[in-house]
Enzyme design. Sequence first.
Site, PDB file in Angstrom:
ATOM      1  CD  GLU A 112       0.812   3.318   8.091  1.00  0.00           C
ATOM      2  OE1 GLU A 112       1.846   2.652   7.984  1.00  0.00           O
ATOM      3  OE2 GLU A 112       0.194   3.798   7.132  1.00  0.00           O
TER       4      GLU A 112
ATOM      5  CG  ASN B  59      -3.822   8.554   9.285  1.00  0.00           C
ATOM      6  OD1 ASN B  59      -5.032   8.559   9.085  1.00  0.00           O
ATOM      7  ND2 ASN B  59      -2.941   8.307   8.318  1.00  0.00           N
TER       8      ASN B  59
ATOM      9  CD  GLU C 237      -3.080   7.278   4.341  1.00  0.00           C
ATOM     10  OE1 GLU C 237      -2.715   6.226   3.762  1.00  0.00           O
ATOM     11  OE2 GLU C 237      -2.425   7.808   5.256  1.00  0.00           O
TER      12      GLU C 237
ATOM     13  CG  HIS D 130      -5.197   2.287   2.084  1.00  0.00           C
ATOM     14  ND1 HIS D 130      -5.146   3.201   1.059  1.00  0.00           N
ATOM     15  CD2 HIS D 130      -4.422   2.791   3.068  1.00  0.00           C
ATOM     16  CE1 HIS D 130      -4.369   4.216   1.417  1.00  0.00           C
ATOM     17  NE2 HIS D 130      -3.909   3.984   2.636  1.00  0.00           N
TER      18      HIS D 130
HETATM   19  O1  G3I Z   1      11.601   9.911  -4.070  1.00  0.00           O
HETATM   20  C1  G3I Z   1      11.993   8.773  -4.832  1.00  0.00           C
HETATM   21  C2  G3I Z   1      12.499   9.206  -6.167  1.00  0.00           C
HETATM   22  O2  G3I Z   1      13.655   9.987  -5.985  1.00  0.00           O
HETATM   23  C3  G3I Z   1      12.777   7.983  -7.022  1.00  0.00           C
HETATM   24  O3  G3I Z   1      13.111   8.385  -8.313  1.00  0.00           O
HETATM   25  C4  G3I Z   1      11.540   7.077  -7.100  1.00  0.00           C
HETATM   26  C5  G3I Z   1      11.836   5.796  -7.855  1.00  0.00           C
HETATM   27  O4  G3I Z   1      10.960   4.779  -7.488  1.00  0.00           O
HETATM   28  O5  G3I Z   1      11.169   6.740  -5.799  1.00  0.00           O
HETATM   29  C6  G3I Z   1      10.787   7.875  -5.034  1.00  0.00           C
HETATM   30  O6  G3I Z   1      10.327   7.528  -3.757  1.00  0.00           O
HETATM   31  C7  G3I Z   1       9.072   6.879  -3.714  1.00  0.00           C
HETATM   32  C8  G3I Z   1       8.049   7.794  -3.112  1.00  0.00           C
HETATM   33  O7  G3I Z   1       6.815   7.106  -2.928  1.00  0.00           O
HETATM   34  C9  G3I Z   1       7.771   9.019  -3.947  1.00  0.00           C
HETATM   35  O8  G3I Z   1       7.237   8.643  -5.187  1.00  0.00           O
HETATM   36  C10 G3I Z   1       9.241   5.627  -2.888  1.00  0.00           C
HETATM   37  O9  G3I Z   1      10.066   4.716  -3.567  1.00  0.00           O
HETATM   38  C11 G3I Z   1       7.907   5.008  -2.596  1.00  0.00           C
HETATM   39  O10 G3I Z   1       8.097   3.968  -1.636  1.00  0.00           O
HETATM   40  C12 G3I Z   1       6.969   6.031  -2.021  1.00  0.00           C
HETATM   41  O11 G3I Z   1       5.725   5.391  -1.822  1.00  0.00           O
HETATM   42  C13 G3I Z   1       4.840   6.082  -0.974  1.00  0.00           C
HETATM   43  C14 G3I Z   1       4.561   5.253   0.276  1.00  0.00           C
HETATM   44  O12 G3I Z   1       3.575   5.898   1.063  1.00  0.00           O
HETATM   45  C15 G3I Z   1       5.817   5.037   1.092  1.00  0.00           C
HETATM   46  O13 G3I Z   1       5.600   4.144   2.113  1.00  0.00           O
HETATM   47  C16 G3I Z   1       3.549   6.313  -1.745  1.00  0.00           C
HETATM   48  O14 G3I Z   1       3.790   7.257  -2.801  1.00  0.00           O
HETATM   49  C17 G3I Z   1       2.463   6.865  -0.831  1.00  0.00           C
HETATM   50  O15 G3I Z   1       1.221   6.853  -1.507  1.00  0.00           O
HETATM   51  C18 G3I Z   1       2.350   5.985   0.406  1.00  0.00           C
HETATM   52  O16 G3I Z   1       1.374   6.552   1.245  1.00  0.00           O
HETATM   53  C19 G3I Z   1       1.108   5.826   2.449  1.00  0.00           C
HETATM   54  C20 G3I Z   1       0.760   6.845   3.509  1.00  0.00           C
HETATM   55  O17 G3I Z   1       1.789   7.809   3.619  1.00  0.00           O
HETATM   56  C21 G3I Z   1       0.490   6.179   4.861  1.00  0.00           C
HETATM   57  N1  G3I Z   1      -0.492   5.129   4.730  1.00  0.00           N
HETATM   58  C22 G3I Z   1      -0.258   4.147   3.684  1.00  0.00           C
HETATM   59  C23 G3I Z   1      -0.035   4.816   2.341  1.00  0.00           C
HETATM   60  C24 G3I Z   1       0.179   3.782   1.258  1.00  0.00           C
HETATM   61  O18 G3I Z   1       1.351   3.059   1.453  1.00  0.00           O
END
Ligand code: G3I
Length: 300
Positions: free
Chosen positions: A127, A169, A232, A205
């Site tokens: 990105e 990507n 993805e 997406h």
């Molecule tokens: O690790 C913490 C945890 O300690 C805490 O308890 C919990 C409470 O909300 O949050 C956890 O972190 C989260 C993490 O996912 C793991 O679950 C973050 O808040 C959350 O922002 C994070 O979201 C991820 C996101 O990327 C971050 O930008 C999504 O799971 C994941 O699916 C998403 O994937 C991205 C790709 O990497 C790149 N392309 C877009 C895609 C969708 O956004």
Amino acid sequence: ATTLGAAAEQTGRYYGTAVAAGKLNDSTYVNILNREFDMVTAENEMKWDATEPNRGQFTYTNGDRILNHALNNGKRVRGHALLWYQQQPGWAQNLGGSDLRNAMMNHVTQVATHYRGKIYAWDVVNEAFADGSSGGRRDSNLQRTGNDWIEAAFRAARAADPAAKLCYNDYNTDGVNAKSTGIYNMVRDFKARGVPIDCVGFQSHLTNSAPSDYQANLQRFADLGVDVQITELDISGSNQANAYAAVTRACLAVARCTGITVWGIRDSDSWRTGQNPLLFDSSGNKKAAYTSVLNALNAG
Ligand code: G3I
């Protein structure tokens, strides 16, 4: 074939999913994972904030958990992602200039070295292009270290793990548009100058449909001499099953489209809360979209 992975393998492709380490003790989740998919991407566990929470201190516990589950069950792994403007550890967010550039390259080298020989393809850079009509780079702390940061990252990754395919990507690049054309121009330039790049990932997406020029867009990148991968995939909306079939057929129609990864297993595993964009419902049952993908793969 009766599973997504086996059906994709009939044409030499893979069918993968994003996996979260915290769900590897959920038997419904693991049963579907083990049965259906032959490629795995760590949803968050190989990102910068997860692997280098403090500068120079690397933690691979959760990334290794996913990698080992995949390899022990005969699946391959896409590495995601070495450099991204999001999900950076706090210490990196506060750096700039040559200090940040050195930290970035050290991160790429260390993580790619840790996983050396075990990764099918790395999302080296994720990105880095701007949304909208500019066709240019996204502003970020990474970009502000100099426009050559992407090629420097690819060279560092190649040196650390020569066997891994190295991918760029991004999202909203699924059709021919200013953003995808900016990336196209970068890839063409990298190929012309010998910068090591092997593949381009299209996150996909989507809502209700793929762009009408989805296949043509994949093909124009493939024609530059790189593999293309759908990295993805998730699709919300009432036309979901048809749209999944169209994406599948587009990949099958492009010889260098090597595989498809969906971004999670059950609707309840999706980052798109409440949109039910995946192939299995929250109980783990196959949806119409699943059947539509399986049939398309078997027809290919
Ligand atoms: O690790 C913490 C945890 O300690 C805490 O308890 C919990 C409470 O909300 O949050 C956890 O972190 C989260 C993490 O996912 C793991 O679950 C973050 O808040 C959350 O922002 C994070 O979201 C991820 C996101 O990327 C971050 O930008 C999504 O799971 C994941 O699916 C998403 O994937 C991205 C790709 O990497 C790149 N392309 C877009 C895609 C969708 O956004």
